[in-house]
Design an enzyme around this catalytic site. Structure first.
Site, PDB file in Angstrom:
ATOM      1  N   HIS A  84       0.834  -1.156   0.192  1.00  0.00           N
ATOM      2  CA  HIS A  84      -0.021   0.023   0.187  1.00  0.00           C
ATOM      3  C   HIS A  84       0.925   1.344  -0.060  1.00  0.00           C
ATOM      4  O   HIS A  84       2.007   1.044   0.363  1.00  0.00           O
ATOM      5  CB  HIS A  84      -0.734   0.037   1.077  1.00  0.00           C
ATOM      6  CG  HIS A  84      -1.989  -1.101   1.313  1.00  0.00           C
ATOM      7  ND1 HIS A  84      -1.522  -2.328   1.569  1.00  0.00           N
ATOM      8  CD2 HIS A  84      -3.248  -0.765   1.108  1.00  0.00           C
ATOM      9  CE1 HIS A  84      -2.995  -2.995   1.385  1.00  0.00           C
ATOM     10  NE2 HIS A  84      -3.945  -2.252   1.123  1.00  0.00           N
TER      11      HIS A  84
ATOM     12  N   LYS B  28      -0.141   4.353   4.746  1.00  0.00           N
ATOM     13  CA  LYS B  28      -1.113   3.429   5.298  1.00  0.00           C
ATOM     14  C   LYS B  28      -0.015   2.883   6.374  1.00  0.00           C
ATOM     15  O   LYS B  28       0.848   2.129   6.279  1.00  0.00           O
ATOM     16  CB  LYS B  28      -1.378   2.340   4.468  1.00  0.00           C
ATOM     17  CG  LYS B  28      -2.426   1.491   4.987  1.00  0.00           C
ATOM     18  CD  LYS B  28      -3.137   0.588   4.042  1.00  0.00           C
ATOM     19  CE  LYS B  28      -3.872  -0.658   4.785  1.00  0.00           C
ATOM     20  NZ  LYS B  28      -4.932   0.049   5.868  1.00  0.00           N
TER      21      LYS B  28
END
EC number: 1.17.1.8
Length: 343
Positions: free
Chosen positions: A226, A230
């Protein structure tokens, strides 16, 4: 992209062993969560009219169609929140011109779809939200903040009786569900808002329920990538891993390989450069005890629109349940999917 591989011949297994650690296939992108709120929501009492007296709400757009309802997005300063706000406007919903964020913005406001959204500090939440709810009956709150704020935010929404869609991952999920159940407030809570990914998760759940222990003894490798912002392990990965555990696989969350370095994402994972700031790539690789059989599942998402659209669908679903006076109050995205509310 969802890929599945099945090898039964020893030569195929040998080739798989030579291949080394799991590698990502060329990505198929369809369309994750960036977050903003950093503080909890403590307090000072004023109405929304007084709070925004110097920032008149008269500049807000005209009233939406009758079938619409107000939606407040926390927080519109984040990329995910902004994407949801844009999707809500596209769906004909009434975007409440207020959002809470610890991030300072020029003139204390942001513009979304030609609408000015006034940004308030999270510490004002408890004092301002009641007035907002009074000014916007039938309002639904959407939360895309940060993992550390999940439980405090949910507690505040429940305290004020505000229905909400929790798109933020992380936090204490058991406590989150208990808070909603104890307050008897309508809510949709899901670690994954992408409709097609939810369908995949539902299929995994069905397989786990119908065939427990089917992969007993198999080795599982999990890699997820990600954007660098994140902070936590993918909620989707956790859900899929839980299914594999029910299927008999032994696996601990600390074994998940999290990729957050942009260079690794480009070279190892194969993320397109333009999506380094917003993507969700997952791979699950299963190998039999004798290494003669392997399975591989992969789903890759680039961008945020798939989550934004799913979140709006969840809000539409929740509004329908509220209007019908449904006895059940707590839902997830599988409930939304089963309802057939997907646009």
């Amino acid at each position: 992209m969802l890929a599945s591989t099945f090898a039964t011949h020893p030569a195929a297994a040998a080739a798989a062993r030579r291949r080394g650690p799991i590698r990502w296939r060329l990505p198929f992108c369809s369309q994750i969560v960036t977050v903003t709120l950093r503080r909890r929501f403590p307090m000072a009492r004023l109405s929304i009219t007084n709070a925004l007296a110097s920032q008149s709400l008269e500049s807000a757009p005209a009233a939406p169609p009758k079938h619409s309802f107000p939606i407040l997005v926390n927080s519109c300063t984040g990329k995910m929140g902004k994407a949801v706000a844009e999707a809500a406007v596209s769906a004909g919903l009434q975007l409440v011109p207020v959002s809470f964020s610890a991030i300072e913005v020029p003139d204390g406001k942001v513009e979304i779809c030609d609408r000015e959204i006034y940004i308030r500090d999270p510490s004002e939440g408890e004092s301002i939200l009641p007035s907002i709810a009074k000014d916007y009956p039938d309002m639904i709150v959407v939360d895309y903040t940060v993992p550390d704020a999940v439980n405090a935010n949910a507690e505040l929404y429940c305290k004020l009786g505000l229905p909400f869609v929790m798109g933020t991952t992380g936090g204490n999920r058991q406590l989150l569900h208990k808070t909603v159940e104890d307050a008897n407030v309508y809510a949709v809570i899901s670690p994954q808002m992408g409709k097609q990914v939810v369908a995949f998760l539902a299929a995994m759940e069905i397989m786990a329920e119908q065939f427990p222990g089917a992969f007993s003894g198999y080795k599982l490798e999990v890699m997820e990538s990600h954007q660098a912002t994140k902070l936590d392990i993918s909620g989707t990965a956790k859900a899929v891993i839980s299914c594999f555990q029910k299927l008999g696989v032994s696996f601990n969350l600390n074994e998940v390989k999290q990729v957050r370095d942009p260079q690794e994402q480009l070279t190892l994972v194969g993320v397109p450069e333009e999506h380094l700031s917003g993507h969700a790539f997952h791979m699950y690789h299963l190998t039999s005890p004798d290494e003669t059989v392997s399975f591989e599942f992969q789903h890759n998402v680039c961008g945020r629109s798939i989550y934004a659209e799913g979140t709006v669908d969840a809000a539409l679903f929740l509004h329908k349940k509220i209007q019908s006076g449904a006895n059940k109050k707590l839902y997830d995205m599988i409930d939304v999917l089963r309802e057939g509310n997907m646009r």
